[in-house]
Design a protein around this motif. Structure first.
Motif, mmCIF file in Angstrom:
data_model
loop_
_atom_site.group_PDB
_atom_site.id
_atom_site.type_symbol
_atom_site.label_atom_id
_atom_site.label_comp_id
_atom_site.label_asym_id
_atom_site.label_seq_id
_atom_site.Cartn_x
_atom_site.Cartn_y
_atom_site.Cartn_z
ATOM 1 N N VAL A 195 -3.198 5.488 4.507
ATOM 2 C CA VAL A 195 -2.852 4.255 3.790
ATOM 3 C C VAL A 195 -2.341 3.206 4.767
ATOM 4 O O VAL A 195 -2.699 2.019 4.665
ATOM 5 C CB VAL A 195 -1.790 4.559 2.706
ATOM 6 N N TYR A 196 -1.505 3.633 5.716
ATOM 7 C CA TYR A 196 -0.966 2.681 6.697
ATOM 8 C C TYR A 196 -2.090 2.073 7.532
ATOM 9 O O TYR A 196 -2.138 0.853 7.731
ATOM 10 C CB TYR A 196 0.042 3.386 7.600
ATOM 11 N N ALA A 199 -0.185 9.106 3.734
ATOM 12 C CA ALA A 199 0.573 7.928 4.166
ATOM 13 C C ALA A 199 -0.018 7.343 5.455
ATOM 14 O O ALA A 199 -0.050 6.122 5.633
ATOM 15 C CB ALA A 199 2.041 8.287 4.367
ATOM 16 N N TYR A 259 0.829 -1.205 0.000
ATOM 17 C CA TYR A 259 0.000 0.000 0.000
ATOM 18 C C TYR A 259 0.868 1.262 0.000
ATOM 19 O O TYR A 259 0.615 2.206 -0.752
ATOM 20 C CB TYR A 259 -0.917 0.008 1.216
ATOM 21 N N LEU A 260 1.904 1.276 0.863
ATOM 22 C CA LEU A 260 2.772 2.447 0.915
ATOM 23 C C LEU A 260 3.594 2.575 -0.369
ATOM 24 O O LEU A 260 3.855 3.690 -0.850
ATOM 25 C CB LEU A 260 3.702 2.370 2.125
#
Length: 317
Positions: free
Chosen positions: A85-86, A82, A41-42
């Motif tokens: 997303v994390y 970010a 994802y990152l």
């Protein structure tokens, strides 16, 4: 009486171990899936940011390549994104962690029939607890609430914190475990054994409070530690001098620390075990479960509570 007799047998322990292994395998599977979700994802976010930055470079001033105003905005948005997303990538593990306790406790206490577990709910039995057992409070906090049937008797067991708040000052009326159960032989009236407090307050409490009469066990050590009160002196006196005195003497060994409290009210019995520990605290979800370290002590605590309860519920028989 010993709590050892209330520990699950070898077959039950084997079943608990097997269920724990299955549950651990599920946790490990979710944990492994998170390992690839996070970098994927990152990584996708990084690729997107780089691609957009290259596009911005095509129209940016040569002196501002990678550092133009649109680039700065892009980096700020990417930094904030970010975090989202994390959290999105780790959501399955977070969801598993949230259900950790609800799934594990029924496995650990699988030897209890019809076992149910809740958190924060007020047990039905609490309303039947004689108020004089805990004194004044205006804040009730319930943590873990476990109910079920063991060795033929039904019980409700819950971690409770009872607090009296006045003028921004808190005083604890009770903190520990309360066990509610049915008596083998009902007691017609109310009989309580609580920690003895100031004698003057006790006298005025009898005059203007609950209306319960004070009686003595005849055992000096117990009478110094406990305040015995009842609405039925005639039937309570032989119990306080006999079975209840024996139970409280045994309780001092089985439950060291602040004295336990007992309340009998018609068909209902209550055992209050003061303690500041969280008896059903579980390790973090990323810590591998170990039966000896994490589970066996929890079962032993429950076994001790059930053993004490089994003794107290026989008072009057």
């Amino acid at each position: 009486m010993s709590a050892t007799g209330f520990m699950p047998d070898d077959a039950a322990i084997a079943g608990i171990r097997k269920n724990l292994e299955t549950y651990e395998a599920e946790r490990n599977s979710i944990r492994r899936s998170t390992f690839w979700r996070v970098p994927l994802y990152l990584g996708g976010l990084v690729v997107t940011v780089v691609a957009l930055a290259l596009v911005f470079n095509l129209v940016a001033d040569p002196a501002e390549v990678w550092l133009s105003t649109p680039h700065v905005y892009l980096y700020v948005v990417a930094f904030i994104a970010a975090f989202f997303v994390y959290f999105r990538a780790t959501k399955p593990l977070d969801a598993a962690n949230a259900s950790f306790r609800n799934k594990l406790l029924p496995i650990v206490f699988g030897f209890i029939k019809n076992m149910k577990h809740e958190r924060g709910a007020t047990p039905p039995s609490f309303g039947k607890l004689p108020g004089a057992t805990v004194g004044k409070f205006n804040i009730l906090e319930i943590d873990d609430f476990i109910s079920g049937n063991y060795e033929g008797f039904n019980f409700e067991l819950y971690e409770a914190l009872l607090t009296q708040r006045a003028d921004k000052h808190d005083s604890t009326a009770f903190q520990g475990v309360i066990v509610a159960f049915g008596l083998e032989k009902p007691f017609p009236g109310i009989l309580i054994a609580t920690v003895r407090t100031n004698a003057v307050l006790s006298f005025f409490g009898e005059l203007f409070g609950s209306g319960l009469k004070e009686i003595r066990s005849g055992v000096s050590e117990l009478d110094m530690a406990y305040d015995f009160r009842t609405s039925n002196v005639e039937l309570a006196q032989p119990l306080v001098s006999g079975q209840m005195a024996q139970a409280l003497t045994w309780l001092k060994e089985a439950w060291p620390g602040e004295p336990a409290r007992i309340a009998l009210s018609d068909k209902d019995g209550f055992l209050l075990l003061p303690d500041k520990r969280n008896f059903f605290e579980l390790p973090a979800a990323n810590v591998p479960l170990d039966y000896k370290t994490h589970i066996e002590p929890m079962i032993a605590d429950m076994a001790t509570m059930l053993a004490i309860t089994s003794l107290v519920r026989k008072i009057g028989t």
